[in-house]
Design an enzyme around this catalytic site. Structure first.
Site, PDB file in Angstrom:
ATOM      1  N   LEU A   6       0.864  -1.182   0.000  1.00  0.00           N
ATOM      2  CA  LEU A   6       0.000   0.000   0.000  1.00  0.00           C
ATOM      3  C   LEU A   6       0.896   1.226   0.000  1.00  0.00           C
ATOM      4  O   LEU A   6       1.984   1.225   0.592  1.00  0.00           O
ATOM      5  CB  LEU A   6      -0.890   0.030   1.253  1.00  0.00           C
ATOM      6  CG  LEU A   6      -1.976  -1.026   1.405  1.00  0.00           C
ATOM      7  CD1 LEU A   6      -2.677  -0.859   2.752  1.00  0.00           C
ATOM      8  CD2 LEU A   6      -2.987  -0.950   0.278  1.00  0.00           C
ATOM      9  N   ASP A   7       0.444   2.302  -0.645  1.00  0.00           N
ATOM     10  CA  ASP A   7       1.180   3.562  -0.605  1.00  0.00           C
ATOM     11  C   ASP A   7       1.331   4.037   0.837  1.00  0.00           C
ATOM     12  O   ASP A   7       0.505   3.720   1.705  1.00  0.00           O
ATOM     13  CB  ASP A   7       0.443   4.642  -1.396  1.00  0.00           C
ATOM     14  CG  ASP A   7       0.383   4.361  -2.880  1.00  0.00           C
ATOM     15  OD1 ASP A   7       1.182   3.543  -3.360  1.00  0.00           O
ATOM     16  OD2 ASP A   7      -0.485   4.951  -3.554  1.00  0.00           O
ATOM     17  N   LYS A   8       2.336   4.837   1.073  1.00  0.00           N
ATOM     18  CA  LYS A   8       2.597   5.365   2.417  1.00  0.00           C
ATOM     19  C   LYS A   8       1.353   6.002   3.025  1.00  0.00           C
ATOM     20  O   LYS A   8       1.012   5.755   4.190  1.00  0.00           O
ATOM     21  CB  LYS A   8       3.727   6.403   2.358  1.00  0.00           C
ATOM     22  CG  LYS A   8       4.053   7.020   3.709  1.00  0.00           C
ATOM     23  CD  LYS A   8       5.036   8.176   3.577  1.00  0.00           C
ATOM     24  CE  LYS A   8       4.358   9.418   3.027  1.00  0.00           C
ATOM     25  NZ  LYS A   8       5.205  10.628   3.130  1.00  0.00           N
TER      26      LYS A   8
ATOM     27  N   ARG B 251      -5.655   6.204  -7.545  1.00  0.00           N
ATOM     28  CA  ARG B 251      -5.399   7.643  -7.451  1.00  0.00           C
ATOM     29  C   ARG B 251      -5.412   8.284  -8.836  1.00  0.00           C
ATOM     30  O   ARG B 251      -6.028   9.347  -9.048  1.00  0.00           O
ATOM     31  CB  ARG B 251      -4.065   7.887  -6.739  1.00  0.00           C
ATOM     32  CG  ARG B 251      -4.072   7.410  -5.297  1.00  0.00           C
ATOM     33  CD  ARG B 251      -2.690   7.384  -4.681  1.00  0.00           C
ATOM     34  NE  ARG B 251      -2.123   8.723  -4.554  1.00  0.00           N
ATOM     35  CZ  ARG B 251      -0.954   8.952  -3.959  1.00  0.00           C
ATOM     36  NH1 ARG B 251      -0.243   7.969  -3.459  1.00  0.00           N
ATOM     37  NH2 ARG B 251      -0.503  10.194  -3.880  1.00  0.00           N
TER      38      ARG B 251
END
Length: 233
Positions: free
Chosen positions: A63-65, A164
């Site tokens: 997962l992205d930060k 996103r």
């Protein structure tokens, strides 16, 4: 940068555990791997998630930060390889919640836009590119209020920054997206409103899929109060 969580705080975010896999609720703002800027990372806490096994678990995906929510880990090498195959083949069902700026014209639909790396010197940044890798995402509107929309998102493929960029390219960027959105950066910008709400993993052939669900983090929960729709969706 968020404060470094303790091992106990990470353990308290355990959503599911069996002999093959774990699911944790990753905090928003915590990277899974170390980067050039340093700081706290999830990797530093994996040893606390061994639960008696000789080796720490390993990530089955990422997962992205700034994305919170369900993160799956394999408890040993064979399990991690099997989980990786399930993710790569699209058999794992991932459900996200997002609050976006603006609103889709329809209540539900599919976004089909191929994606490619933006440039060699832009790290993980991506762009819509007809020559890129195929990428599809499904969306459903759960609520609309005050110029914002609350979406349920399901990525049918697993490209970097897919949700996103798909939302931004479709005219409704995710609130707080400093890369693809319009909110900008700095202390006044809202956090990214993207949350891995649930995951369903068909790990065992003769059993129902392993399912886990993560509650929305405080910043997302606060924004969701603007919507009248039931948050159990």
């Amino acid at each position: 940068m968020i404060a470094a969580p303790t091992d106990a705080e990470i353990l308290a975010r355990l959503l599911y555990r069996d002999g093959m896999m774990l699911v944790i609720d990753k905090p928003a703002g915590l990277p899974v791997h170390a980067g050039p800027k340093g700081g706290p990372v999830l990797d530093h806490h994996l040893d606390a998630l061994r639960f008696g096994l000789p080796q720490p678990p390993a990530l089955a995906h990422r997962l992205d930060k700034d994305t919170s929510g369900c993160l799956v880990l394999g408890r040993h090498r064979k399990a991690t390889a099997k989980l990786g195959d399930l993710f790569a083949s699209g058999k794992v069902v991932k459900t996200y919640w997002a609050v976006v700026e603006g609103s889709p014209a329809e209540d539900e639909g599919r976004i089909d836009l191929p994606l490619a790396r933006k440039s060699p010197d832009r790290g993980w940044w991506m762009k819509v590119d007809p020559q890129g890798q195929p990428a599809q995402s499904e969306f459903r509107v759960l609520g609309r209020a005050e110029g914002l929309s609350w979406l349920k998102l399901r990525p049918l493929t697993g490209r970097t920054h897919q949700l996103r960029l798909h939302c931004a390219a479709s005219g409704f960027p995710i609130l707080g997206d400093a890369i693809y959105g319009t909110a900008g950066r700095g202390p006044e910008a809202p956090p990214l409103h993207l949350h891995a709400r649930a995951v369903s993993v068909p790990l065992y052939p003769k059993k129902p899929p392993v399912a886990a669900e993560a509650p929305p983090p405080p910043h997302l929960a606060g924004t969701l109060r603007r919507f009248a729709t039931d948050t159990a969706a």
